[in-house]
Design a protein around this motif. Structure first.
Motif, PDB file in Angstrom:
ATOM      1  N   ASN A 161      12.920  74.443  14.085  1.00 52.76           N
ATOM      2  CA  ASN A 161      11.981  75.193  14.937  1.00 52.76           C
ATOM      3  C   ASN A 161      11.990  74.618  16.313  1.00 52.76           C
ATOM      4  OD1 ASN A 161      11.211  77.302  13.168  1.00 52.76           O
ATOM      5  ND2 ASN A 161       9.448  76.197  12.163  1.00 52.76           N
TER       6      ASN A 161
ATOM      7  N   LYS B  24       6.444  78.604  16.238  1.00 51.00           N
ATOM      8  CA  LYS B  24       5.905  77.991  15.165  1.00 51.00           C
ATOM      9  C   LYS B  24       5.371  76.526  15.718  1.00 51.00           C
ATOM     10  CE  LYS B  24       5.833  80.847  11.456  1.00 51.00           C
ATOM     11  NZ  LYS B  24       4.951  81.257  10.982  1.00 51.00           N
TER      12      LYS B  24
ATOM     13  N   ASP C 220       2.413  75.697  13.029  1.00 55.47           N
ATOM     14  CA  ASP C 220       2.825  74.289  12.422  1.00 55.47           C
ATOM     15  C   ASP C 220       2.168  73.243  13.186  1.00 55.47           C
ATOM     16  OD1 ASP C 220       3.773  75.849  10.467  1.00 55.47           O
ATOM     17  OD2 ASP C 220       5.795  75.599  11.007  1.00 55.47           O
TER      18      ASP C 220
END
Length: 549
Positions: free
Chosen positions: A2, A61, A86
């Motif tokens: 990501n 994320k 995240d």
């Protein structure tokens, strides 16, 4: 893997790269704020909502924010509560570039390095850190600077494609260019130099001292400025307010809400600005070998009516037609052109050139060129009266005020296209509410007795206000006069923004509304020049451009 998204030029992207991250500027404008509106305050700026929307729709994320303003602080709180990321981090940077601000920034960098390194499970890579620094240069030769608040890549791409010169994105995070610090012996010293470098960039409007931003405007190669603001973003609104009276090059202001919903309206403004930088009749590539029999058509496809004018090579009007646009711009234009050709006794093959303009100009088939209604109204007004220096055009879906130079070119313009209030559509809706025809509503307000104010800025709320006035047994002439003054007040505000002055001409279909004309003359303190062909001004200007091709 990501990407780690960021939104601020002061984000330490080189540090993220040094820990194996892939920094990515989050600059995609969403279609709407469906998800973010469920969790964010209605007055949160569009850019803040776009960040939330990207996260809640799963596009992001990992995100590193900087405390640019209260909106970004609110975004951080909303996203932390959502639990959708995240990795989420907020850098707290001061608004100064030296002294204790550097020490504070160094502490913030060290804390981020520790948190991000733990998240990635990596250690600092000095080679990757220095390799991440990349200089940015301005285009060689004349260019257009796009400045102001964050602009989505879709809108900037449109701007690039429409400008006659290279466009440089100098908005918000896009003019990021920190210098590489010295390769200090230890990590702590390196971060101190890096903090100084980050804060020492050309300042954005969040900083306390923004004097260095003058270098953006004082470049001799600068040919024009497109200045972008976002609704509810005060920082760049303040800069524009000071800039508009200082620049010696053409300036266009765009305001968006952070979505892609209004890009077609913005396209009209960009195209008109581009036409002013490079007038259509001076572009050599537009010239072509003559064909047909020396007749020239202009088609103005509006949201309410489609107007056509046909000229001969001596600029004599052979035909003029005004028809309802109907359900489709293409069909409406075809019907209006056929009727104009019949009126002139011509066939389509007799036309040497056709220029389209107006709301549906880009979808009309058979035209040789499309030119914005702003440029065409200026051209047509100058033809009808060379003394005109300001044009007020109240159309079906938007209102605009255009300031002309002595040659009939566009010196400046402003538009109101975000709401139906103050437009022909507004009057049409009010006529329906009052059960009046357009002809009746255009004159009945002239015999008013009681001065009624319609205060609502929104068409829907104004409609409710009118219904309430009817229930109070207010006289129809008084209500209509209030509506006329409401429309006039909006047009007068645009007039003052563009610094309009005499001689002033009114164009568009509302020019035939005697009540609005009278109210606008009162609001401006100026007489309005009304020509019998005022409604055809756009089509006439388009036909004149066709002749000049």
């Amino acid at each position: 893997m990501n990407p780690t998204c960021y939104v601020c030029k002061y984000t330490p992207t080189e540090l993220l790269s040094a820990y194996g991250g892939q920094p990515l500027l989050l600059d995609q404008a969403p279609e709407n704020f469906e998800r973010s509106d469920q969790v964010a305050h209605p007055n949160l700026c569009g850019f803040g909502k776009s960040i939330i929307q990207a996260v809640l729709t799963g596009q992001v994320k990992e995100l590193v924010l900087v405390n640019c303003c209260d909106s970004i602080r609110s975004v951080y709180d909303v996203l932390k509560e959502s639990g959708q990321l995240d990795f989420l981090y907020m850098l707290d940077l001061l608004h100064h570039q030296d002294g204790c601000s550097v020490d504070h920034a160094k502490g913030q960098l060290l804390a981020l390095a520790e948190a991000y390194g733990q998240y990635k499970g990596t250690t600092f890579d000095k080679a990757a850190f220095f390799a991440a620094f990349a200089g940015q240069g301005r285009p060689k030769g004349p260019y257009i600077a796009v400045l102001g608040a964050h602009m989505g890549k879709e809108l900037f791409s449109m701007t690039q494609s429409l400008m006659p010169l290279p466009a440089e994105n100098g908005t918000c995070a896009n003019n990021r260019n920190p210098a590489a610090p010295e390769d200090a012996g230890d990590f702590d010293a390196l971060m101190e130099g890096y903090a100084r470098s980050l804060l020492g960039q050309l300042p954005c409007m969040r900083m306390a001292d923004t004097a260095a931003r003058k270098t953006l405007y004082n470049d001799p190669s600068l040919a024009g400025v497109v200045y972008h603001t976002i609704k509810f973003c005060d920082y760049y609104g303040f800069e524009y307010a000071g800039l508009k009276d200082q620049l010696s090059v053409p300036l266009l202001k765009l305001e968006s809400d952070g979505t892609r919903q209004s890009q077609e309206q913005l396209r009209t403004r960009l195209e008109a600005f581009a036409e002013g930088l490079q007038p259509p009749d001076s572009a050599g590539e537009e010239k072509r070998a003559p064909s047909g029999r020396g007749y020239f058509a202009g088609i103005d496809s509006g949201s309410t009516t489609t107007d056509v004018v046909i000229l001969d090579q001596d600029k004599q009007v052979l035909a003029k037609v005004i028809l309802p646009t109907g359900a489709g711009a293409t069909g409406g234009a075809a019907r209006a052109l056929d009727q104009a050709l019949a009126q002139a006794g011509l066939k389509k093959s007799d036309l040497t050139a056709t220029v389209t303009t107006g709301y549906g100009r880009s979808v009309i088939h058979g035209g040789d060129k499309s030119i914005t209604e702003i440029t065409c109204h200026a051209k047509g007004a100058h033809f009808l009266n060379p003394a005109v220096r300001t044009v007020v055009d109240i159309g079906g879906q938007d209102s605009k005020v255009i300031r002309l130079d002595e040659n009939g070119g566009v010196a400046n313009f402003v538009m109101n296209d975000k709401c139906a209030a103050g437009t022909g559509r507004f009057l049409e809706m009010m006529a329906r509410t009052l059960e009046l025809s357009l002809e009746e509503i255009s004159t009945i307000g002239l015999s008013w007795k009681e001065d009624i104010t319609i205060s609502s800025m929104c068409t829907v709320f104004a409609d409710s206000e009118v219904v309430s006035l009817v229930a109070q047994n207010k006289a129809l002439p008084d209500i209509v006069h209030g509506l006329n003054r409401s429309v006039a007040a909006r047009a007068a505000a645009l007039f003052r923004r563009v610094k309009g002055g005499p001689v002033c001409m009114m164009t568009g279909g509302v020019a035939r509304n005697a009540g609005v004309v009278s109210a606008l003359e009162e609001a401006l303190g100026l007489p309005l020049f009304i020509h019998e062909d005022s409604q055809l001004c756009g089509a006439l200007g388009a036909a004149l451009f066709a002749l000049e091709m």
